[in-house]
Design an enzyme around this catalytic site. Sequence first.
Site, PDB file in Angstrom:
ATOM      1  CB  ALA A 229       2.912  91.579  35.043  1.00 44.00           C
ATOM      2  CB  CYS A 282      -5.818  89.268  38.147  1.00 38.50           C
ATOM      3  SG  CYS A 282      -5.656  88.977  39.642  1.00 38.50           S
ATOM      4  CG  PHE A 283      -5.872  89.174  32.675  1.00 42.43           C
ATOM      5  CD1 PHE A 283      -4.914  89.303  33.606  1.00 42.43           C
ATOM      6  CD2 PHE A 283      -5.831  88.464  31.668  1.00 42.43           C
ATOM      7  CE1 PHE A 283      -4.063  88.504  33.465  1.00 42.43           C
ATOM      8  CE2 PHE A 283      -4.815  87.579  31.215  1.00 42.43           C
ATOM      9  CZ  PHE A 283      -3.746  87.571  32.330  1.00 42.43           C
TER      10      PHE A 283
HETATM   11  C1  UDX Z   1      -3.398  85.822  35.712  1.00 47.88           C
HETATM   12  C2  UDX Z   1      -2.036  86.159  35.553  1.00 47.88           C
HETATM   13  O1  UDX Z   1      -1.514  85.282  34.707  1.00 47.88           O
HETATM   14  C3  UDX Z   1      -1.110  86.022  37.072  1.00 47.88           C
HETATM   15  O2  UDX Z   1       0.329  86.244  36.747  1.00 47.88           O
HETATM   16  C4  UDX Z   1      -1.844  87.031  38.087  1.00 47.88           C
HETATM   17  O3  UDX Z   1      -1.306  86.614  39.489  1.00 47.88           O
HETATM   18  C5  UDX Z   1      -3.192  86.631  38.064  1.00 47.88           C
HETATM   19  O4  UDX Z   1      -3.953  86.917  36.657  1.00 47.88           O
HETATM   20  P1  UDX Z   1      -5.124  83.979  35.786  1.00 47.88           P
HETATM   21  O5  UDX Z   1      -6.184  84.941  35.980  1.00 47.88           O
HETATM   22  O6  UDX Z   1      -5.191  83.015  37.184  1.00 47.88           O
HETATM   23  O7  UDX Z   1      -3.676  84.492  36.207  1.00 47.88           O
HETATM   24  O8  UDX Z   1      -5.047  83.001  34.660  1.00 47.88           O
HETATM   25  P2  UDX Z   1      -4.227  83.288  33.142  1.00 47.88           P
HETATM   26  O9  UDX Z   1      -3.600  82.106  32.781  1.00 47.88           O
HETATM   27  O10 UDX Z   1      -3.406  84.341  33.083  1.00 47.88           O
HETATM   28  O11 UDX Z   1      -5.603  83.467  32.187  1.00 47.88           O
HETATM   29  C6  UDX Z   1      -6.246  84.654  32.339  1.00 47.88           C
HETATM   30  C7  UDX Z   1      -7.411  84.734  31.193  1.00 47.88           C
HETATM   31  O12 UDX Z   1      -6.818  84.799  29.896  1.00 47.88           O
HETATM   32  C8  UDX Z   1      -8.140  83.304  31.094  1.00 47.88           C
HETATM   33  O13 UDX Z   1      -9.687  83.503  30.776  1.00 47.88           O
HETATM   34  C9  UDX Z   1      -7.601  82.558  29.754  1.00 47.88           C
HETATM   35  O14 UDX Z   1      -8.458  81.564  29.502  1.00 47.88           O
HETATM   36  C10 UDX Z   1      -7.248  83.703  28.984  1.00 47.88           C
HETATM   37  N1  UDX Z   1      -6.013  83.367  28.028  1.00 47.88           N
HETATM   38  C11 UDX Z   1      -4.691  83.348  28.795  1.00 47.88           C
HETATM   39  C12 UDX Z   1      -6.280  83.054  26.567  1.00 47.88           C
HETATM   40  O15 UDX Z   1      -7.525  83.348  26.329  1.00 47.88           O
HETATM   41  N2  UDX Z   1      -5.358  83.019  25.887  1.00 47.88           N
HETATM   42  C13 UDX Z   1      -3.898  82.777  26.362  1.00 47.88           C
HETATM   43  O16 UDX Z   1      -2.822  82.422  25.379  1.00 47.88           O
HETATM   44  C14 UDX Z   1      -3.714  82.763  27.664  1.00 47.88           C
END
Ligand code: UDX
Length: 474
Positions: A229, A282-283
Amino acid sequence: MKSIKKVCCIGAGYVGGPTMIVIAAKCPQLDINVVDINEERIAAWNNSDLDKLPIYEPGLKEVLKKCRNRNLFFSNRVKENISSADMIFISVNTPTKTKGIGAGQASDLKWIEASAREIGKYGKGETIVVEKSTLPVKTAETIKSILLSFTKPKELKNGDDKSFYVLSNPEFLAEGSAIDDLENPDRVLIGGDNKGAISALKEIYLNWVSEDKIITTDLWSSELSKLIANAFLAQRVSSINSISALCESTNANINEVSRAIGMDTRIGKEFLKAGPGFGGSCFKKDILNLIYICNHYGINEVASYWEKVIEINNWQQKRITKIILEKLYGTVSGKKITIFGFSFKANTNDTRESPAIKICKDLLEEGSFLSIFDPKVNPSQIAIDLGIQQINEKNFKNNESGWSFSESLEDSVNNSDAIVILSDWDEFCDINYDNLINKMRKPSWIFDTRNIVNKNDANKSGFNIWSLGNGSLI
Ligand code: UDX
Ligand code: ADP
């Protein structure tokens, strides 16, 4: 399986804290003890000033108020609370290994292992152990095997021995919307091989989540689903970020492209916002884990496919610094640059893997002075992330680099050449441009990496604007 009355959560961080707060609020019949070895963190969770909690999450303090010291307790008493628990959640940190085999890719499981050993040692009777932290696939096997070493073989059991059931229950909350995500989850995933243990955990969620949203599966599929995911979400961010660069070269607008493709229900509109690159705990960690696992099983093509998602993410951050340099006549040495937003996204104080870290380090390396403003991040955390202490601007010498933290958005821009917007807090979307430009040096620039600036207003006030993925402005 006996009914669950006492719950323990090991780890009072960004996952354990909010998750237990919501479970406690939704299940007043449960007695929940959140334990952590970090005394400072526990003291902060117990702080009577709710603005001094260790993490910032919208809505968190309101829910905490309802249950803290009623059926929710924070303490450092790890052993006692393990002993008395019917169910134990493991929510400890699992950062990427920095040395040894798998360094830079595999997760460091030493905190998981330590927790499993403590549970094995101090657990009493039947205990359900739930892994909450994001983990590489097959970690449950490690936990199981450690726990097994503390139990007697079946033939020697005499009724009051310990036994453990391991479940995987990955957390899908996103920081900044954690409380809402926990209260209204898209789905709850429970993986395990013991029906009684699965039902016991399901019963807890049924207090507020409808049954059709609770998926039960085997341990490995559950663990893998969490990883995948996050990998898919990160991949979408890298995909749209790669196209932001193409938009800049071709006079197109990334917001228009996102809107148009997002209306295709097969694609969907979420996670299509171009930005300075994904951050958060996480990512990157999860994709690195995926790469490590694929290489381990010899599926190298799959590993290289996912490597690209991280490469684009790093490139996006580098690219932004390069553009800032280019626009500021090829040098930022001796110039003052204001940074709006240091956390990895809005509505959180978390800076883990924040794109701001890399971008700020690169700008410092080029000899600029950074004035950093963030509504929630503590300056001491910024000093740790940047690896240097802040200095008084008066002591800034040309050919060196330095930074200082600003308490207000207005003060942060005094004598600046440029503002770089790195996260999309509401207060950055609603700026009085006239007010700011009067305090800055000319020409005054805004580098908007989140596409939140009102370009007409900013232009009218006299700002030069660079906006990510917006070809017509470049
Ligand atoms: C993520 C997952 O969404 C969540 O389900 C998991 O449990 C943990 O990892 P999180 O890292 O807290 O959550 O935030 P998320 O909102 O997913 O954003 C991650 C990164 O992607 C951020 O740096 C955000 O700015 C970036 N992002 C997200 C974008 O640049 N564009 C988008 O459209 C969405
Ligand atoms: P996450 O984002 O996964 O919640 P955090 O780093 O915010 O990660 O929180 C993890 C917490 O787990 C930290 O507060 C850390 O002190 C705690 N922790 C790590 N190992 C143990 C352990 N063996 N016993 C108790 N707490 C632990």
